[in-house]
Design an enzyme around this catalytic site. Structure first.
Site, short mmCIF file in Angstrom:
data_model
loop_
_atom_site.label_atom_id
_atom_site.label_comp_id
_atom_site.label_asym_id
_atom_site.label_seq_id
_atom_site.Cartn_x
_atom_site.Cartn_y
_atom_site.Cartn_z
N ASN A 216 0.85 -1.19 0.00
CA ASN A 216 0.00 0.00 0.00
C ASN A 216 0.89 1.25 0.00
O ASN A 216 2.11 1.15 0.06
CB ASN A 216 -0.99 -0.01 1.17
CG ASN A 216 -0.28 0.04 2.50
OD1 ASN A 216 0.39 1.00 2.82
ND2 ASN A 216 -0.43 -1.02 3.30
N LYS A 295 8.20 -18.42 -8.62
CA LYS A 295 7.54 -17.34 -9.37
C LYS A 295 6.38 -17.94 -10.18
O LYS A 295 6.55 -18.94 -10.87
CB LYS A 295 8.55 -16.68 -10.30
CG LYS A 295 7.98 -15.48 -11.01
CD LYS A 295 8.98 -14.85 -11.95
CE LYS A 295 8.30 -13.74 -12.70
NZ LYS A 295 9.06 -13.33 -13.88
N ASP A 314 -5.99 -8.33 13.35
CA ASP A 314 -6.07 -6.89 13.59
C ASP A 314 -5.20 -6.60 14.82
O ASP A 314 -5.60 -6.87 15.95
CB ASP A 314 -7.53 -6.47 13.83
CG ASP A 314 -7.66 -4.97 13.77
OD1 ASP A 314 -6.82 -4.28 14.40
OD2 ASP A 314 -8.58 -4.48 13.11
N PHE A 331 -5.02 4.65 14.21
CA PHE A 331 -5.15 5.62 13.12
C PHE A 331 -6.32 5.17 12.23
O PHE A 331 -6.58 3.98 12.11
CB PHE A 331 -3.88 5.65 12.26
CG PHE A 331 -2.94 6.75 12.65
CD1 PHE A 331 -2.09 6.60 13.72
CD2 PHE A 331 -2.90 7.95 11.93
CE1 PHE A 331 -1.21 7.61 14.09
CE2 PHE A 331 -2.03 8.97 12.29
CZ PHE A 331 -1.19 8.80 13.37
N LYS A 349 -12.83 -1.39 17.74
CA LYS A 349 -11.54 -1.96 18.13
C LYS A 349 -11.22 -1.70 19.60
O LYS A 349 -10.14 -2.01 20.07
CB LYS A 349 -10.43 -1.38 17.25
CG LYS A 349 -10.64 -1.67 15.75
CD LYS A 349 -9.45 -1.28 14.92
CE LYS A 349 -9.77 -1.46 13.44
NZ LYS A 349 -8.62 -1.80 12.62
N1 CTP Z 1 -4.71 -2.12 12.04
C1 CTP Z 1 -4.03 -3.14 12.66
N2 CTP Z 1 -4.03 -4.37 12.11
C2 CTP Z 1 -4.68 -4.63 10.98
C3 CTP Z 1 -5.37 -3.59 10.33
C4 CTP Z 1 -5.37 -2.35 10.88
O1 CTP Z 1 -3.43 -2.90 13.71
N3 CTP Z 1 -4.64 -5.85 10.48
C5 CTP Z 1 -4.74 -0.81 12.69
C6 CTP Z 1 -4.04 0.31 11.92
O2 CTP Z 1 -2.69 0.41 12.29
C7 CTP Z 1 -4.84 1.52 12.37
C8 CTP Z 1 -6.23 0.97 12.62
O3 CTP Z 1 -6.09 -0.41 12.76
O4 CTP Z 1 -4.35 2.01 13.59
C9 CTP Z 1 -7.20 1.25 11.52
O5 CTP Z 1 -6.70 0.73 10.30
P1 CTP Z 1 -7.57 0.79 9.00
O6 CTP Z 1 -6.84 0.09 7.90
O7 CTP Z 1 -8.03 2.18 8.78
O8 CTP Z 1 -8.84 -0.01 9.48
P2 CTP Z 1 -9.39 -1.41 9.12
O9 CTP Z 1 -9.88 -2.02 10.37
O10 CTP Z 1 -8.37 -2.19 8.36
O11 CTP Z 1 -10.63 -1.06 8.23
P3 CTP Z 1 -10.74 -0.71 6.66
O12 CTP Z 1 -9.41 -1.05 6.03
O13 CTP Z 1 -11.85 -1.55 6.20
O14 CTP Z 1 -11.05 0.75 6.64
#
Ligand code: CTP
Length: 412
Positions: A216, A295, A314, A331, A349
């Protein structure tokens, strides 16, 4: 306060006599420095009489330098005020020239510099002058807006130097604000001193095969800015970083990882005993179910390639569920409905706070050096003006320190 008052060439120079008087009358020490242009309008003797100090006007005068050398003079001042500041002086300051005493002093100091431009209205509105002013502001100069009205040249418009009383008040307010900020910095430093903080930053990368991956656009800049700010404020910082091209000071304990699984593993090892966990990483939500050891060959995929993805843990939600968890800050990087989605994540969360920012086309967020964020807790939100990520690092840690948690309550 020790004020170095620079006078440059302009008819408004006579108003600076009154400014000198106001500073001296209120107990400040004033050292006047005049350019040759200024001396064409007014006699140094008048400033000497009002300030009680000989006027400095030359960089190469042995007598003057013997009294106090120009570098010493730059160190002596608490504040530099240039009033009036001519178009020529603004241009020289912008270029960093040092061909007279005043511009040399400005180059040789880290003290605050306030300028009160005064010139003909067309000179003021000229793109060159306006660009000079913008750049000086970006560098931290305080530039007072000139007043509108009838000018000495007979024209009417913006370009008159503000009245001495207004410049005096600006100088005093600026000093008060600085003192307030310095005090605030001391308080914030006292709060973070020896606290331990765990921060994740950057993207994670999920390999598809030995040469391809899912990634990303996170640059890691915000997380690194927070880590550096925390370290400067005296905290013990552990930074778990995804693949980024940013260096960090050796005093920060840094653990480099690649995938979300590796990041999770590192967080599991390091979260215990921390006061605060800030999850700034853009963790990949999914990983490839079955990573190919070799590959993947295009030829073998007649119908196209279907990748099967499974969810990653998560990480921030996992930390928030642990006993003896730190204060957990997440974030939320969103392209739309920023505050709404961020509040939902805060709740889902079970975070203590979340920092929301907009990402995507036209937004600051990812890859930029600047950001525009809102800190949200269950009790309310605090929006921050757009600023550099480095500045925001300090501001966010300041705000987090006010959220009413402390080591004992965290650990119990
Ligand atoms: N985060 C995390 N572990 C993951 C995904 C997200 O710790 N597997 C944390 C990120 O570091 C951030 C927060 O969760 O602090 C929100 O991340 P975000 O990508 O915005 O949220 P998601 O729960 O992944 O939701 P979406 O991508 O559907 O918006």
């Amino acid at each position: 306060m020790k004020i170095l008052l620079g006078i440059t060439g302009g008819i408004a120079a006579y108003k600076s006599l009154e400014l000198t008087r106001l500073f001296v009358k209120t107990g400040h020490q004033v050292q006047v420095v005049m350019t040759s242009g200024a001396k064409a309008f007014i006699q140094p003797l008048s400033f000497q009489a009002l300030s009680g100090n000989p006027v400095r006007d030359s960089l190469f005068d042995c007598h003057q330098e013997a009294g106090m050398g120009h570098i010493e003079l730059a160190r002596w001042a608490d504040q530099i005020v240039i009033a009036p500041a001519s178009a020529e002086t603004l241009a020289k300051l912008r270029m960093g020239r040092a061909d007279d005493l005043l511009t040399t002093l400005c180059l040789a100091t880290e003290k605050p510099i306030m300028v009160a431009p005064a010139m003909n209205r067309l000179m003021w509105s000229n793109k060159a002058t306006q660009e000079n002013v913008q750049i000086l502001k970006q560098r931290g100069f305080e530039v007072l807006d000139p007043e509108e009205g009838k000018q000495a040249c007979g024209e009417v418009g913006a370009g008159r130097m503000p009245e001495p009383q207004a410049i005096f008040e600006h100088t005093m307010n600026a000093q008060q604000q600085r003192q307030h900020l310095e005090q605030r910095l001391l308080d914030v430093r006292a709060f973070w001193q020896n606290r331990s903080i765990l921060i994740t930053a950057g993207p994670t990368i999920e390999d598809i095969d030995p040469v391809r991956f899912i990634g990303n656009r996170s640059s890691g800049k915000m997380g690194f800015a927070l880590a550096e700010a925390a370290q400067k404020l005296g905290a013990n910082v552990t930074l778990i970083a995804g693949p980024v091209q940013i260096s960090s000071p050796p005093t920060i304990k840094r653990i480099d990882v690649r995938s979300a699984d590796q990041m999770f593993h590192a967080v599991q090892q390091h979260y215990a005993g921390k006061d605060v966990f800030i999850s700034a990483a853009a963790v990949a939500d999914f990983k490839v179910a079955q990573k190919s050891v070799k590959k993947i060959k295009k030829q073998a995929q007649e119908e196209g390639l279907l990748l099967s993805l499974v969810k990653n843990v998560d990480i921030v939600a996992w930390v928030a569920e642990q006993e003896n968890k730190p204060f957990v800050v997440g974030f939320a990087a969103e392209t739309d409905h920023v505050l709404e989605y961020a509040k939902e994540k805060l709740k889902r969360k079970k975070l203590d706070a979340i920092i929301a920012n907009e990402v995507g086309e036209g937004a600051k967020g990812f890859e930029s050096n600047r950001n525009c964020v809102t800190l949200i807790t269950k009790d309310g939100l605090q929006a921050f003006e757009e600023a550099s990520k480095k500045q925001l690092g300090f501001q966010l840690l300041d705000a987090i320190s006010s959220l009413g948690f402390n080591k004992t309550s965290v650990c119990n």
